[in-house]
Design a protein around this motif. Structure first.
Motif, short mmCIF file in Angstrom:
data_model
loop_
_atom_site.label_atom_id
_atom_site.label_comp_id
_atom_site.label_asym_id
_atom_site.label_seq_id
_atom_site.Cartn_x
_atom_site.Cartn_y
_atom_site.Cartn_z
N GLU A 1 1.21 -1.25 -0.05
CA GLU A 1 0.03 -0.11 -0.44
C GLU A 1 1.15 1.47 0.45
N ARG A 2 1.68 1.52 0.70
CA ARG A 2 2.31 2.55 1.36
C ARG A 2 3.96 2.75 -0.55
N PHE A 3 4.55 1.88 -0.64
CA PHE A 3 5.40 1.15 -1.99
C PHE A 3 5.17 0.88 -2.94
N GLY A 4 4.70 -0.39 -2.68
CA GLY A 4 3.96 -1.04 -4.45
C GLY A 4 4.92 -1.88 -3.90
N SER A 5 5.86 -2.24 -5.34
CA SER A 5 6.33 -3.39 -4.96
C SER A 5 8.10 -2.90 -5.07
N LYS A 6 8.28 -1.62 -4.11
CA LYS A 6 9.93 -1.89 -4.30
C LYS A 6 9.90 -0.90 -3.48
N ALA A 7 11.21 -1.92 -2.11
CA ALA A 7 11.30 -1.22 -0.63
C ALA A 7 12.03 0.94 -0.90
N PRO A 8 11.89 0.92 0.24
CA PRO A 8 12.37 2.43 -0.16
C PRO A 8 13.80 2.85 -0.39
N GLU A 9 14.19 4.00 -0.85
CA GLU A 9 15.66 4.16 -0.69
C GLU A 9 15.76 4.70 0.61
N PRO A 10 17.24 4.90 0.93
CA PRO A 10 17.42 5.48 2.39
C PRO A 10 17.08 7.01 1.83
N GLU A 11 17.31 7.08 0.96
CA GLU A 11 16.95 8.99 1.18
C GLU A 11 15.57 9.10 1.35
N GLN A 12 14.92 8.24 0.74
CA GLN A 12 12.80 8.33 1.51
C GLN A 12 12.75 8.76 1.95
N ILE A 13 13.68 7.44 3.46
CA ILE A 13 13.46 7.53 4.58
C ILE A 13 13.89 8.47 5.47
N ILE A 14 14.60 9.24 4.95
CA ILE A 14 15.62 10.42 5.56
C ILE A 14 14.76 11.24 5.38
#
Length: 361
Positions: free
Chosen positions: A261-274
């Motif tokens: 729901e939040r990311f689709g099929s790909k985990a967030p990159e560190p830059e997105q998390i930060i």
């Protein structure tokens, strides 16, 4: 005959006065002699309590008191504190009824506090009134503590499973005691008012359910997205954010429904998390421009050796370039499940030591 009439009238009149004086004093939910702490909604009939740590406190001269309350689902527990000492825990029913909070106290002045030790997912609690024991006197509301702290956190901050000594890590209501979480312990150490805007399972980028902290932090009723909290009602000196534990697990679970729901099929990159963390802290800074903010993490495995999550927080805070924002990481406890009571105390000791060196009240 007239003298007899007046004698009977006098006895009846004085008797009625004595009877009135002996009646129980009732403090309805909106009575100004009740000191509320937390995000609590007031209706015409009752006060609505949702969040862990919501509390009501009174002062009285007498020997006891009871309260009329009703729980939404009969799952919530409250700690009873008399004269700053825990005396009992009550488990509420889903019917409106009176609960004895204290009785047979020594005559004299006392304080009594009700502290909600369970989370809002157990349902809300309606508080209708305090009833004092006969011949008791209600005093003015206890003085508000001058210092103020607010915590934004997850299950660790709520005290999830801290009283489950079986190793099963059960977070159901009987085993969750928010009164003994590291957050509440820290607040009491500094003699500070305490607000706990927290929920087990919640994260900043993703949670175990369809709600993340940036969507919840500004609510009065946490179950209602249209219920907005007025931040001017409580302005903390210190804010502690202890989040990312749940994110650290779910970002590695591509089959998790909330991951999808939040990311689709790909985990967030560190830059997105930060960036997500930085934006949330900016939201807190906007509503609390003068607060000292501690961006914490721990003591579960998000702070174990080699974890990237403390680094994400450090980078987000560095990018904010705000001298009033600090980072602090509580060491990994290296045991299964959620923090026990002993581990909650260790967390409190760690945070208190940091705050004593850093915070300026």
């Amino acid at each position: 005959m007239r003298r007899l009439y007046f004698l009977v009238f006098f006895i009846a009149f004085t008797g009625s006065i004595t009877s009135c004086l002996a009646q129980n004093i009732i403090l309805k939910s909106k009575d100004q002699r009740i000191r509320y702490t937390g995000r609590i909604n007031q209706t015409d009939e009752a006060a609505e309590l949702y969040w862990t740590g919501s509390s009501l406190k009174i002062s009285f001269d007498g020997t006891g008191a009871s309260a009329v309350m009703q729980d939404e689902r009969g799952e919530n527990y409250f700690t009873i504190i008399v004269d700053d000492k825990v005396v009992n825990t009550i488990h509420l029913d889903n019917t409106k009824q009176a609960y004895t909070l204290a009785e047979n106290l020594p005559s004299g002045k006392h304080t009594l506090e009700l502290f909600k030790r369970t989370e809002w997912d157990k349902g809300k609690t309606l508080f209708y009134q305090f009833t004092l024991a006969k011949e008791a006197t209600a005093l003015t509301a206890p003085e508000a503590k001058k210092r103020k702290i607010e915590f934004f956190g997850n299950s660790i901050t709520c005290g999830y499973a801290d009283e489950d000594t079986t190793g099963q890590d059960r977070g159901s209501a009987p085993y969750e005691n928010g009164y003994l979480s590291y957050a509440a312990l820290t607040a009491r150490h500094f003699n500070a008012q305490y607000v706990c805007t927290s929920k087990s399972g919640i994260g900043i980028t993703v949670s175990w359910f369809p709600l993340i902290m940036p969507e919840m932090y500004n609510r009065l009723d946490p179950t209602d997205p249209t219920s907005t909290w007025n931040f001017k009602k409580y302005t903390p000196d210190v804010v502690v954010i202890n989040l990312f534990q749940n994110d650290s697990w779910i970002v590695n679970q591509p089959n998790n429904p909330q991951f999808k729901e939040r990311f689709g099929s790909k985990a967030p990159e560190p830059e997105q998390i930060i960036k997500a963390y930085k934006e949330f802290v900016k939201s807190i800074r906007k509503v609390y421009p003068k607060a000292q903010i501690i961006c914490a993490l721990g003591s579960m495995d998000a702070t174990k050796a080699g974890s990237p999550w403390p680094g994400y927080i450090e980078k987000a805070v560095a990018a904010l370039n705000d001298k009033g924002i600090y980072t602090h990481f509580i060491p990994y406890k290296n045991t299964p499940g959620h923090p026990s009571l002993k581990e909650q105390q260790a967390m409190a000791d760690d945070l208190i030591a940091f705050m004593e060196k850093t915070v300026k009240w």
